[in-house]
Structures are given as structure tokens and as C-alpha cells.
Scaffold this active site. Structure first.
Site, PDB file in Angstrom:
ATOM      1  N   HIS A 260       0.156  -5.502 -16.389  1.00  0.00           N
ATOM      2  CA  HIS A 260       0.423  -5.281 -14.963  1.00  0.00           C
ATOM      3  C   HIS A 260      -0.161  -6.393 -14.105  1.00  0.00           C
ATOM      4  O   HIS A 260       0.568  -7.033 -13.340  1.00  0.00           O
ATOM      5  CB  HIS A 260      -0.162  -3.939 -14.502  1.00  0.00           C
ATOM      6  CG  HIS A 260      -0.136  -3.764 -13.009  1.00  0.00           C
ATOM      7  ND1 HIS A 260       0.977  -3.321 -12.329  1.00  0.00           N
ATOM      8  CD2 HIS A 260      -1.087  -4.001 -12.060  1.00  0.00           C
ATOM      9  CE1 HIS A 260       0.716  -3.285 -11.042  1.00  0.00           C
ATOM     10  NE2 HIS A 260      -0.531  -3.699 -10.844  1.00  0.00           N
ATOM     11  N   GLU A 407       3.811   9.000  11.703  1.00  0.00           N
ATOM     12  CA  GLU A 407       3.271   7.872  12.457  1.00  0.00           C
ATOM     13  C   GLU A 407       3.323   6.562  11.677  1.00  0.00           C
ATOM     14  O   GLU A 407       3.716   5.519  12.206  1.00  0.00           O
ATOM     15  CB  GLU A 407       1.828   8.160  12.898  1.00  0.00           C
ATOM     16  CG  GLU A 407       1.688   9.279  13.898  1.00  0.00           C
ATOM     17  CD  GLU A 407       1.615  10.666  13.256  1.00  0.00           C
ATOM     18  OE1 GLU A 407       1.530  11.663  13.998  1.00  0.00           O
ATOM     19  OE2 GLU A 407       1.638  10.742  12.009  1.00  0.00           O
TER      20      GLU A 407
END
Length: 657
Positions: A260, A407
């Protein structure tokens, strides 16, 4: 898989460059570029509409790499496609200081990078905003001028982040059918298998959010192409769940978390190249493979030429080009000045949130590209005007976004709208919820985007709702973000000026911190000059006064009352309004010295925490404000309870004299 030898060669060019760059840097994430190379190959060489010769072509497709750690996938592709500034030297300098190839893609550093990504999930929100902008502009200018697709590549981590749900729920509700999210479904995160921490049925999740879904083998280029083309036919946004192997080709590390975020290492790198059939030296792509990529980069040139002809013949050409250039309409500044003159004459006693709406009535009437909205607080934020009909699935011509209680999703989408071009987004919520939106606000600033955040109920003035809704520390926290303009206007005149500055700011986002309670007009003498543009200015008093009182927002009126009480004691004072510390910091040394003066006593008053005031107060100045959280109660009682009063200003001044 049914890949041809040439298809594998094209994908292996991405893999080879990505592995080599990470290895040379001894840092980076090779797993995603290796695993998603087939997806990128098909998307960039066969499906997407773009032209490296004109990277800002307004009707290009947009590509968002939400999983920004896989940046070498993008850099490799940009080089292979022939983007002029993405040279092989830039690829070789991956993650090095001063290169265009940063560890995560950074907007503005290289052509073809549509947004800054890295904080996982933000790109998903950006892509939704881009799709909103495309839909809005297409409804306004017609499909002959605006007709393109937004593609987003996201990983497991992006889909775990909460912002992804905010974004995909909004996209599904709005039926943004020109949006495709490709999920790099490799089942691996940094800690290991996804199953260690998550068991979500992502297909069911997206379907429940109103998306079309397709499942494919992410290494089968024929299946990838069909899925991408099919997604463009849907009347919904589409999720393509592409099953991939992270680090595809690596003999020992493929399919594991070991590939990764670390270089493969010499032995694994050699083994991967052998397994993939890569026989050419590091950073060298065979001429025929490179030319095939470059030809793919040129394939939309005729499409762009045809589009340019249609635009040239359009009656809306001038307006479209003005919008996409980010230029405000002629007459904008004059309209604001005329409005200011009226305010100084009328002297309204209104909350600055109401003053904001009043200013927006003027702005929205003359600036058709504003795209407003609120996170389900329209009646409190007052971000709507008579021009802002809702943007909905059955009416993409609307100028008002009903973002819902999302938000961070709202803020990330506004970034995407701004990045797309042609629209100026603003959106509202309560000031305390900047905490929810902060990661996206920070990216607005990092990308130098004109995004306007209307944050109402700015402090303890929220009163009875109590400390959970009283953002006493938020002004200082927001002022700490580089390249963010934080405005706290004192009255309707300053509010109009701050709106003008936010609209004119083409390299920084803005926060408008606005009051719930009514504020008197303190700027009763009209000035054509935008005084708020200086960040701080003398509102009342003489330069040689014994005391200087700094104040913002609702506390400016308190400072003026304190000045009167001091005068009764024979102490001269000067009140300085500070609508923007950031703009004041940019003024000349001479102007700053004039405003700061040499007064023996210095006091700052703000219904917030002291942290951001230290530079103005110096070592001996006094702060009148909050030293802890708020409390529940009526506004006037709270101000008295916390000692944010004219009397407290007097006491702070006299203690220094």
C-alpha cells in the site's frame, strides 16, 4: 481477462513508471497505481473527453483521484498522454521539493490535476460539486456548450470516511447522472484486510442512496470499457465496483497491505517487472507504447475544435467566457458602493446575518453565477434571495443548493463547484459547525479557491441554545488556517464591504462570521473606499489617544460605548474596527504602524478566545472576551455574565494607565 497484448502494454506503462518513481523516491504508494492501471488506461485512452493541448478546455471531462495517495497513477498518465509540463524529469522527481509531482496531487501545480486530494473522501465531495456545476451550466447555456462527465476514482478508505455518505446521498437525491464513481475494490487498507474494520455492503449502500451500480473485474479492460460507457447512459449517478488486486503483478506483496504505502524494494520490483513482462529500463517506455498513449491524448482535438466553433457562434459566448474566466460583471463595484451609501443614510439596526441577506439581494441581482445554499439552515443563515430558486433533480437551473444536514459534504461540494469554473459558490451553516466542515475549508484555502462560507450565530450571541452552539474558540481556529480570509463585520456597511471582498477574492476562500442579534450601524459616514479591505481601520477617535480599543463584529458597538465612558473620565480613546486580521497583516508597515499607534493602553474586545489577538495587543495589552465555554441564557444576560461590556473595557484601559 480478455486483454490484448497492447492493452497490457499500455497499462504496464503506468505500472512501470509508478513503481520506478516510488522506488527512486524511497517513499510513496505503489499499490493503487499497479492495481488501477487497467482502469486508468481504458478511461484515459478510450472514454474521457479532454485535450492535453488545452488543459483548461471548459467542456472537458473531469477526473478526480479521490484516493490521492495513489498520485503516481495520475502523474504517469499525464506524462504518457502528453501533458507538456508533466515531463519524465517530473516523474523522476516524485515527492521531491519543488517538483510538480507531490506525494498527493496538488491543484495548480501541473496541468490535468483537477483538485487537491489526499484527505480521503474529499475528492468524492469535489466530484459531486463538479457534477452540480456541469448540470447547472448545461441548464443555463445548453448542451451544445456544456456537456461533459465527471469521473472519480475512490478507494475503500474514501468510502469509509463519513464525508462519502454525505456526498453520495446528495448526488443520488439530485440524480447527477453525469457522475461516475469507480471504486477500487481491493479489500485492503493500511492495517490489512478491510474486514478488520468494516463489513458494509457498498453495493447495497449506493443503491439505497439512489445510485446505479455495476460490478466488474477491474483488470479486464473490455469489461471496464463497457461499464464506463454504460454508466454514461444511466439516469442516475453510477458506482462501478471494480474488483482489483492492490499491487497487481508484485510476486510476494500483491493483494497485501505491504504494497500500500511503501516502495517494493529492489527484489520485489524486479520480480514484478518480470511477472508483468516489463523488460525496458527504469523510466523508459517503448516508443510504440508511448506513441499509442500520445495518440490517445490527441483523440479529442477535433471534438474540442467543433466545440470552439459552436461557442464562437453562440449568442452567449461573451457571458460564458466571462464566467469561466472568473471575472465579475461590469458594474459590480459601483452597485456595492451605491448600496453602501444607502445603508449609511438609512442606518439599519439589523443582525449581520440579515445584513448579509440584504447584501446578497444586491449581489445576486447583478452576479448571475452565484450558487448559494445552506446545510438545512436557510431560515437562520438567510442565504436565500428572490433570485435563488432551488437546484433540484427536476430543475438544474436553480441557483440554491439544499445541501441537507451535511456540513462537510457541502464544503467539499462547493470546492468542486469552484474548481469546475463558471460559478461562485457560497453556503451557510452555524459558525460552530465549521468544525464539521474544517477539512474542506482547509482545502479551499490550500487550493486558493473562491469559496464563500456564510457562518451565522457567530458567538455567545446565540444565547439560549447554550455552549454547544456558541463558537467561542472558532474565530481563532479559523484565523490559524493560512490563506483563509476571516471576516467579522460590525454592521450592515461592513457586511456589504466584506461580501464585496469575498466576491472579488480570486485566490482565497472567505469566512463571513455573522451575528444573530441586531447591530446598530456604526459607519454612518459614507466612504467610496472599502475600508474593510484594509483589515483594520480607525472608526472613531484621534490617532494620539491615550488608549486604543480593537473590536470586531457585535463588540464594535460595545467598544464605542466604552470609548464614551472613558471620555467621561477624561481619558481619550480610539476605536479600531478589525473586520479581517488577514487583510490587516497584508498592509504596508507604515499603515499598520499608524493604526496600531503608540497608545499606552491597548484593549481588544471580542466574544471569543484571546489566542489570535496577541500580535495586536502586545505583551501588556488586555483582552475582554471569553476565557472558557459559554452558557445558556438570553443574549444580554450572557454578555453581562461574561463581562463583555463597556464597563469592562473601561476597567481594562484604566488598569494600564
Amino acid at each position: 481477462m480478455t486483454n490484448t497484448a497492447q492493452q497490457n502494454e499500455l497499462a504496464n506503462a503506468i505500472r512501470s513508471l509508478s513503481m520506478d518513481a516510488v522506488e527512486k523516491a524511497n517513499s510513496g504508494h505503489p499499490g493503487l497505481p499497479m492495481g488501477c492501471a487497467d482502469i486508468a488506461t481504458v478511461l484515459f485512452t478510450k472514454v474521457m473527453k479532454f485535450d492535453p493541448a488545452d488543459s483548461k478546455w471548459a467542456d472537458r471531462d473531469r477526473f478526480v483521484l479521490s484516493a490521492g495517495h495513489g498520485s503516481m497513477l495520475l502523474y504517469s498518465s499525464l506524462y504518457l498522454l502528453g501533458y507538456e509540463d508533466m515531463t519524465i524529469e517530473q516523474v523522476k522527481n516524485f515527492r521531491q521539493l519543488g517538483s510538480k509531482t507531490a506525494g498527493h496531487p496538488e491543484y495548480g501545480y501541473a496541468q490535468g490535476i483537477e483538485t487537491t486530494t489526499g484527505p480521503l473522501g474529499q475528492g468524492v465531495g469535489n466530484a459531486v460539486g463538479m457534477a452540480v456545476a456541469e448540470a447547472k451550466l448545461a441548464a443555463e447555456f445548453g448542451s451544445d456548450i456544456v456537456d461533459h462527465h465527471t469521473w472519480c476514482l475512490a478507494g475503500d478508505g474514501c468510502l469509509m470516511e463519513g464525508i462519502s455518505q454525505e456526498a453520495i446521498a446528495l448526488a443520488g437525491h439530485l440524480k447527477l447522472h453525469k457522475l461516475t464513481l469507480i471504486w477500487d475494490n481491493n479489500n485492503i487498507t493500511i492495517d490489512g484486510a478491510v474486514s478488520n474494520s468494516d463489513s458494509t455492503d457498498q453495493i447495497a449502500r449506493f443503491k439505497a442512496s439512489g445510485w446505479n451500480t455495476i460490478e466488474i473485474d477491474g483488470h479486464d479492460q473490455a469489461a471496464i470499457e463497457k461499464a464506463l460507457l454504460d454508466s454514461k447512459k444511466s439516469d442516475k449517478p453510477t458506482l462501478i465496483a471494480a474488483k482489483t488486486t492492490i499491487g497487481f503483478g508484485a510476486p510476494k506483496k500483491a493483494g497485501t497491505n505491504k504494497v500500500h504505502g511503501s516502495p517494493l524494494g529492489a527484489e520485489e520490483l524486479a520480480g514484478a517487472k518480470a511477472a508483468l513482462g516489463i523488460t525496458y529500463p527504469a523510466f523508459e517506455i517503448p516508443a510504440d507504447t508511448l506513441e499509442a498513449w500520445r495518440a490517445a491524448g490527441r483523440r479529442s482535438q477535433n471534438v474540442r475544435g467543433e466545440w470552439q466553433s459552436r461557442l464562437a457562434a453562440s449568442a452567449n459566448k461573451a457571458e460564458f467566457e466571462r464566467r469561466t474566466a472568473g471575472e465579475l460583471p461590469a458594474g459590480f463595484a459601483n452597485a456595492i458602493n451605491d448600496y453602501k451609501q444607502k445603508l449609511s443614510a438609512d442606518k439599519p439596526n439589523v443582525a449581520s446575518r440579515k445584513a448579509s441577506q440584504m447584501a446578497l439581494e444586491v449581489i445576486n441581482a447583478i452576479v448571475p453565477e452565484t450558487q448559494g445554499g445552506s446545510a438545512d439552515l436557510t431560515g437562520s443563515n438567510l442565504t436565500n434571495t428572490k433570485e435563488t430558486l432551488p437546484f433540484q433533480a427536476d430543475n438544474y437551473s436553480g441557483r440554491y443548493m439544499m445541501y441537507g444536514i451535511r456540513e462537510q459534504g457541502m464544503a467539499a461540494a462547493m470546492n468542486g463547484i469552484a474548481l469546475h469554473g463558471g460559478l461562485i459558490p457560497y453556503g451557510g451553516t452555524f459558525m460552530c459547525f465549521t468544525d464539521y466542515a474544517r477539512p474542506a475549508i482547509r482545502l479551499s484555502a490550500l487550493m486558493h479557491q473562491r469559496v464563500i462560507y456564510v457562518m451565522t450565530h457567530d458567538s455567545i450571541g446565540l444565547g439560549e441554545d447554550g455552549p454547544t452552539h456558541q463558537p467561542v474558540e472558532h474565530m481563532s481556529a479559523l484565523r490559524a488556517i493560512p490563506n483563509l480570509l476571516v471576516f467579522r463585520p460590525a454592521d450592515a456597511v461592513e457586511t456589504a464591504e466584506c461580501w464585496q471582498l469575498a466576491m472579488e477574492s480570486d485566490s482565497a476562500p472567505s469566512i463571513l462570521a455573522l451575528s444573530r442579534q441586531n447591530l446598530p450601524t456604526v459607519r454612518t459616514q459614507h466612504t467610496t473606499e472599502n475600508l474593510s479591505a484594509k483589515g483594520a481601520y480607525t472608526l472613531a477617535g484621534e490617532l494620539d489617544a491615550q488608549a486604543i480599543i480593537f473590536a470586531t463584529g457585535s463588540e464594535v458597538a460595545i467598544a464605542l460605548e466604552g470609548m464614551k465612558l472613558l471620555a467621561e473620565k477624561g481619558i481619550s480613546a480610539r476605536v479600531v474596527s478589525v473586520p479581517s486580521m488577514e487583510l490587516f497583516a497584508k498592509q504596508s508597515d507604515a499603515y499598520r504602524a499608524e493604526v496600531l499607534g503608540t497608545a499606552k493602553a491597548r484593549v481588544a474586545i471580542e466574544a471569543g478566545t484571546e489566542m489570535s489577538w496577541n500580535k495586536l495587543l502586545g505583551d501588556k495589552g488586555r483582552f475582554v472576551g471569553m476565557h472558557g465555554f459559554g452558557a445558556s441564557g438570553p443574549i444580554d444576560e450572557l454578555y453581562a455574565h461574561f463581562g463583555i461590556t463597556p464597563k469592562a473595557v473601561v476597567e481594562a484601559v484604566t488598569a494600564q494607565l
